[in-house]
Structure formats: structure tokens, C-alpha cells
Design a protein around this motif. Sequence first.
Motif, PDB file in Angstrom:
ATOM      1  N   LEU A 130      29.998  49.204  40.391  1.00  0.00           N
ATOM      2  CA  LEU A 130      30.271  48.556  41.682  1.00  0.00           C
ATOM      3  C   LEU A 130      29.593  47.200  41.760  1.00  0.00           C
ATOM      4  N   GLY A 131      28.341  47.144  41.238  1.00  0.00           N
ATOM      5  CA  GLY A 131      27.611  45.879  41.254  1.00  0.00           C
ATOM      6  C   GLY A 131      28.309  44.830  40.428  1.00  0.00           C
ATOM      7  N   ALA A 132      28.740  45.214  39.239  1.00  0.00           N
ATOM      8  CA  ALA A 132      29.428  44.270  38.376  1.00  0.00           C
ATOM      9  C   ALA A 132      30.717  43.773  39.029  1.00  0.00           C
ATOM     10  N   LEU A 133      31.426  44.701  39.677  1.00  0.00           N
ATOM     11  CA  LEU A 133      32.675  44.308  40.333  1.00  0.00           C
ATOM     12  C   LEU A 133      32.418  43.325  41.460  1.00  0.00           C
ATOM     13  N   SER A 134      31.342  43.575  42.229  1.00  0.00           N
ATOM     14  CA  SER A 134      31.100  42.662  43.349  1.00  0.00           C
ATOM     15  C   SER A 134      30.682  41.292  42.825  1.00  0.00           C
ATOM     16  N   LEU A 135      30.012  41.286  41.681  1.00  0.00           N
ATOM     17  CA  LEU A 135      29.689  40.006  41.060  1.00  0.00           C
ATOM     18  C   LEU A 135      30.961  39.267  40.656  1.00  0.00           C
ATOM     19  N   LEU A 136      31.927  40.010  40.177  1.00  0.00           N
ATOM     20  CA  LEU A 136      33.202  39.413  39.781  1.00  0.00           C
ATOM     21  C   LEU A 136      34.098  39.127  40.987  1.00  0.00           C
ATOM     22  N   LYS A 137      33.560  39.373  42.178  1.00  0.00           N
ATOM     23  CA  LYS A 137      34.280  39.160  43.424  1.00  0.00           C
ATOM     24  C   LYS A 137      35.564  40.013  43.527  1.00  0.00           C
ATOM     25  N   GLN A 138      35.431  41.253  43.138  1.00  0.00           N
ATOM     26  CA  GLN A 138      36.564  42.164  43.293  1.00  0.00           C
ATOM     27  C   GLN A 138      36.197  43.204  44.330  1.00  0.00           C
ATOM     28  N   GLU A 139      37.189  43.677  45.011  1.00  0.00           N
ATOM     29  CA  GLU A 139      36.934  44.702  46.009  1.00  0.00           C
ATOM     30  C   GLU A 139      37.018  46.066  45.356  1.00  0.00           C
ATOM     31  N   ALA A 140      36.023  46.877  45.625  1.00  0.00           N
ATOM     32  CA  ALA A 140      36.079  48.222  45.083  1.00  0.00           C
ATOM     33  C   ALA A 140      35.466  49.183  46.080  1.00  0.00           C
ATOM     34  N   LYS A 141      36.016  50.358  46.132  1.00  0.00           N
ATOM     35  CA  LYS A 141      35.399  51.381  46.986  1.00  0.00           C
ATOM     36  C   LYS A 141      35.588  52.737  46.343  1.00  0.00           C
ATOM     37  N   VAL A 142      34.696  53.630  46.705  1.00  0.00           N
ATOM     38  CA  VAL A 142      34.781  54.979  46.161  1.00  0.00           C
ATOM     39  C   VAL A 142      35.773  55.764  47.008  1.00  0.00           C
TER      40      VAL A 142
ATOM     41  N   ILE B 163      35.910  58.460  41.633  1.00  0.00           N
ATOM     42  CA  ILE B 163      37.175  57.721  41.585  1.00  0.00           C
ATOM     43  C   ILE B 163      37.054  56.465  42.440  1.00  0.00           C
ATOM     44  N   LEU B 164      37.292  55.345  41.826  1.00  0.00           N
ATOM     45  CA  LEU B 164      37.158  54.063  42.521  1.00  0.00           C
ATOM     46  C   LEU B 164      38.530  53.412  42.674  1.00  0.00           C
ATOM     47  N   GLN B 165      38.680  52.745  43.798  1.00  0.00           N
ATOM     48  CA  GLN B 165      39.868  51.925  43.946  1.00  0.00           C
ATOM     49  C   GLN B 165      39.437  50.465  43.837  1.00  0.00           C
ATOM     50  N   ILE B 166      40.060  49.742  42.940  1.00  0.00           N
ATOM     51  CA  ILE B 166      39.708  48.340  42.732  1.00  0.00           C
ATOM     52  C   ILE B 166      40.918  47.485  43.043  1.00  0.00           C
ATOM     53  N   VAL B 167      40.703  46.432  43.804  1.00  0.00           N
ATOM     54  CA  VAL B 167      41.801  45.515  44.109  1.00  0.00           C
ATOM     55  C   VAL B 167      41.436  44.128  43.604  1.00  0.00           C
ATOM     56  N   PHE B 168      42.263  43.589  42.770  1.00  0.00           N
ATOM     57  CA  PHE B 168      42.043  42.235  42.252  1.00  0.00           C
ATOM     58  C   PHE B 168      43.014  41.295  42.941  1.00  0.00           C
ATOM     59  N   THR B 169      42.552  40.117  43.283  1.00  0.00           N
ATOM     60  CA  THR B 169      43.507  39.122  43.786  1.00  0.00           C
ATOM     61  C   THR B 169      43.164  37.763  43.206  1.00  0.00           C
ATOM     62  N   GLY B 170      44.082  36.871  43.366  1.00  0.00           N
ATOM     63  CA  GLY B 170      43.856  35.484  42.944  1.00  0.00           C
ATOM     64  C   GLY B 170      43.725  35.388  41.442  1.00  0.00           C
ATOM     65  N   PRO B 171      43.017  34.362  40.984  1.00  0.00           N
ATOM     66  CA  PRO B 171      42.922  34.108  39.545  1.00  0.00           C
ATOM     67  C   PRO B 171      42.295  35.278  38.801  1.00  0.00           C
ATOM     68  N   ASN B 172      41.404  36.035  39.492  1.00  0.00           N
ATOM     69  CA  ASN B 172      40.742  37.157  38.836  1.00  0.00           C
ATOM     70  C   ASN B 172      41.703  38.243  38.399  1.00  0.00           C
ATOM     71  N   ALA B 173      42.841  38.303  39.096  1.00  0.00           N
ATOM     72  CA  ALA B 173      43.792  39.345  38.778  1.00  0.00           C
ATOM     73  C   ALA B 173      44.294  39.213  37.353  1.00  0.00           C
ATOM     74  N   THR B 174      44.149  38.003  36.813  1.00  0.00           N
ATOM     75  CA  THR B 174      44.661  37.797  35.462  1.00  0.00           C
ATOM     76  C   THR B 174      43.568  37.862  34.398  1.00  0.00           C
ATOM     77  N   THR B 175      42.296  38.064  34.827  1.00  0.00           N
ATOM     78  CA  THR B 175      41.241  38.178  33.811  1.00  0.00           C
ATOM     79  C   THR B 175      41.065  39.650  33.426  1.00  0.00           C
ATOM     80  N   PRO B 176      40.671  39.897  32.200  1.00  0.00           N
ATOM     81  CA  PRO B 176      40.577  41.285  31.705  1.00  0.00           C
ATOM     82  C   PRO B 176      39.327  41.971  32.217  1.00  0.00           C
ATOM     83  N   ILE B 177      39.352  42.334  33.497  1.00  0.00           N
ATOM     84  CA  ILE B 177      38.156  42.840  34.150  1.00  0.00           C
ATOM     85  C   ILE B 177      37.668  44.168  33.579  1.00  0.00           C
ATOM     86  N   LEU B 178      38.593  45.057  33.314  1.00  0.00           N
ATOM     87  CA  LEU B 178      38.177  46.394  32.873  1.00  0.00           C
ATOM     88  C   LEU B 178      37.467  46.347  31.529  1.00  0.00           C
ATOM     89  N   SER B 179      38.040  45.574  30.604  1.00  0.00           N
ATOM     90  CA  SER B 179      37.394  45.539  29.292  1.00  0.00           C
ATOM     91  C   SER B 179      36.042  44.856  29.396  1.00  0.00           C
TER      92      SER B 179
END
Lengths: 369, 233
Positions: A352-364, A293-309
Motif C-alpha cells: 500500500l505504501g509503495a502504491l501511494s508513493l506511485l500515486k495510485q489509489e488502492a484499498k483493501v 485482496i486489494l483494489q488498485i486504480v491507475f489513471t493518467g500516465p501511470n496507467a501505462t507504467t508497469p506498476i505491478l512488476s
Amino acid sequence: MNTLPRSTELIAAPLRPSPGPEPLIAFREVSKSFARRGEGGSVRALDKVSFGVERGDVFGIIGRSGAGKSTLIRLINGLERASAGRIVVDGHEITRLSERALTGPRRKIGMIFQHFNLLSSRTAFGNVALPLEIAGRSKAEIEARVRPLLQLVGLSDKHDRYPAELSGGQKQRVGIARALATEPTVLLCDEATSALDPETTASILALLADVNRRLGVTIVIITHEIPVIQAICNRVAVLEAGRIVEQGPVLDVFLKPAHPTTESFVRSVTGLELPPGLADAIESRPVPGGRAILQIVFTGPNATTPILSRLTTVVGVDINILAGRVGTIGGVPFGALLVAVPEDEVARSAVLGALSLLKQEAKVVGYVA
Amino acid sequence: MSLSIVWLIVYATIDTLYMVAISAALGTLLGLPLGIFLATSRRGELFAAPAFNRIAGAIVNATRSTPFIILVVAIIPFTRLVAGTSIGTTAAMVPLTIAATPFIARIIEAAIREVDHGLIEAARSMGATPLQIVLKVLVPEAMPAIALGLTLAVVSLLGYSAMVGAVGGGGLGDLGIRYGYQRFMPDVMAAVVIVLIALVQGVQTLGDWLARRLNKRAPQGAPEFQSLDSKEF
């Protein structure tokens, strides 16, 4: 005038270390104690409080009742006097001025109140005119100033109404117009929306944000309602039992609360809860064949991009959303999600790697079977 | 009732109105600042002077606790000094004013204390001086209560003015005692009582109307404002 010392001064000036620009409002180690009635001794309402409010800020101070918020905001315009420490507002050392000497600075510090504090014997126009009368302005000046102010707060058709004939939101609008009458640099808001319903609160907050943006008035807000901070503040300080336990830019404080009090305040905005069944089943070690189970936090302009898909297509894992929140904090879009991904080392690190590339915070957060 | 008696009643009514009006006006003139001082001079208030506040309060209480008829007699030398005589309508205004002043002061004090403290705070936040707070906030906001209180004071003065008749004060009370009681003319006594009742009714109606007009706290016409006596509890 003699010019010699001046020119020396000019030469000497760059050699001195230049002090950083003073914040508009500066509190340095400010304490306030109240004498306890009857039994002697004193109660410490504020304990060595230090903070700075920059020009143009919307600075929020949040705390539960009894934390010292009301005392703190009243120290800014000298309605309460500090027991120790130093308060400077726009170059005036409030802590050293007498009640009489404070009248000048106070005209440049507007204030609005939870219960509006309008004069029932005066119309909307008369209430807005009051600070101008107090400042000794002429009738013509008052007339010329009050009308645009009532228009600014959206009450141009209510000039002749008495407060008893206005709704709560309209009364607070009169309060705001009155506070702005003498063109203050600072506007103090003392629980200004706590007596209003949510819809009216939103409209008053929008008006305050507008005042801040269009007139460049620095705003200090005290409140116990986190949505108020979320809606319009850019900086926040958390007050607990007379001390500031945390302060900083709103987004930082909301997303990475360091103090338990802050955490309990922001939980209603950013907090995520696992569905009841999962919450009990969660484990701290990986379960073979289970899910992470991961918690992902999006902020800024990224919050509006379709990250999950994007993750699904790029990494090729199935992502299951368990809980989520989206919204804005201080005007910045944010989103927070709890998701489950298949627990295998490769898939998880890929995510996790992909998320960090997208500059999103994620943790397990944990693992389930 | 003969015509001359009717004229006596008319003149006595005018005397009474004259005494009450002048002493109420003087009492307000003196009582208003005194009331404001009493309401704003305790410790931590606008014109904090706790010692003077206690002294003024004690004097007010002493005057108010002296029975009016005793006050009239006790201050005869002072009355003579001020009015030149101790008998007659003009002389009667001296004790009436002295009785009215502390009464009105207490009424003004109570009315001003009722003003929401938040308004004082708001005015201070605007940079108002203590005097500006009194003149622009406290007195205007207290006006409906002051109007009702002054009505009460005028009604009491009507009663007091009947008492000064006992010491040669003139007016309706004097008429009632000399003709109604001493000459045993029950019709004169009845007429005096009826005129007094009518006066009290008239003053009260006028005062209530004025207080309603001044009170902007409730939408116009609603019987929202509480009178002083119901506010005590």
C-alpha cells in the motif's frame, strides 16, 4: 456622445465585484411539468435542474429512459419550454424568448437526432442546404458552404444520394453536416448513436470529437449508453427521475461514483468482479496465513507504467491478479485491478505504501484464507 | 354508329376533360391551403387555432356529407351568380369545384399528417418559421401522398362530372343520358362507358407514375409506397 458617464464607469468598474465568466449554457433551478391528459394534474419531468456547460466542453447527460433526458436537451433550444427556472445559452435567455424570437438563437444551436430526421425528398446536399435556405442565404453561399461540410463528414461522393440510399451512419453524418451548416456554437446530440451499431457508433463519436476539437463547437450529448460518455465526454451529469443526482468531470464520476444510479452505470466500465469461488469466501477480517485482496486504480500516465512488476521487484511480494480492466475514460488512460497479496501486516503495508508513493489509489476489499 | 355520333362522343369527352381539369385545378388551389390549415391548426400545432380548426372541419364535413346531386341543385342560385347561368359545361364547374375542394382538403390534411413529426422538430431546431416549415418541409415531404390523393380526387370528379349531365351540364354523362338512355342508343351508352373507363385508367396510371417519381423514400423502382387506402389501417 457624452464621455463623462463613460469615464466614471471605467473608474467604478474595478471596484465592483466582477462576476465569474458565465458558462456557455447555464441551467438554474429549471423545472418542467407536463399536463396529464384527461385525468388532470401534471407530471413533473424535470425538478430544479442546475448545471453549467463551459465553452469547448463535451458535456454528457446520462440517464435511463424516462429520466427526463429528452425534455432536458429540448429545453436548451426552446423546443420545450421550461415551467420554472432560468436557461441562458450564449447570452440569450432562452426561457424569456418567444417562439418567434427563438429563431435567431436556434440558428446558433445545431441539433442531431436519434432517427436522423432527414427530409426524404431531398438529397444529402439538399438536406445540408436546408438550414441555410431557412436562414435566407444566397444560392452561391449555400453551394460554397455545403460542399466543404459534406467533405468534413466524409460524404463528398454522396451529394446526390437520397437518405433512403444511405446507411444509418451516413445518414447521421448528413445530420451532423446539416447541424453545422449555420456555424453553431453549440451542437445538441439527442441519442445520436442509439440507432447505430457499435462500429458505426464509434465512427460517429470520433467525428463528433473531431468537430469539437477542430471547430471548437461545444457539444451536449444525452444518452443511455455509458460507452458514449466514456468515449468523448469531459464532463457528465447523471439524471434520475428528473433530477441531476451527480455531475462532474468524467474521470471523477467514473472512478468515484457517489450515487447508486451512477454506480450502476459505470460498473460496466470500471467495475470489477471477483471470480465466483472467491466472492463467496471473502471475509471482512484478516485471515491468518491467508491473502488480502486489494483494489488498485491507475489513471493518467501511470496507467501505462508497469506498476505491478515494479512492486514485485521493489517490495518483493508475489502479486496475483484476480480481475482487471484497462481502457480510457474521456481520453485519459485508466486501469483497475483486483489483486491478492500475502496477508501479513508488513507485506500489505509495504504494498500500500509503495502504491501511494506511485500515486495510485488502492484499498483493501477483503481477505480470504 | 354514324360519324356524327362519333364526333358527339369526341366533343363530350373534351367537355368532360375541360370540366374535370378546371374544377380539379380550382379545387386544389382552394383545397391545398385549407388542407394545410386543417393539418396544422389543432391545439399545440404550428398555426394553432383550435376554434377555427373545428369550424373549418365542420364546414368540410357538411359539404362532403351532402350527396353531390343535391349539392348541384341546392347551389343553383350561387352557380347562376358565379357563372351567369345554371346550365351548361361552365356552370357545372361551380358545383364540381365546391365538391372537390373539401375532398382535396381532407386528402392534403391526411398527407401532411403522415409527415414524421421529427422533421418538424428538426426544422424548428434550425430556426424555421411556421410558414417555412410548411413550404420547405411539410408539403415537399407529403408530395407523393398528395399526388396519389389528387389522382383519387380526379377519378371521383370524372364520376361527378357524369352526374352534372342530369342537370344540363354537358360532357360524357349528359351524352350517355340523352342519347344512350332517352333515345335508346345502347352503342352510344357503351361508348361513353368505355371512354370513361379509359379516362379513369389513364388518370390512375399517370398518378401512380407521378407518385413513384416523387417518392424518394425507397430506392427507385421498388413498389414501396403505400397508397392512401392501405394506410388507413
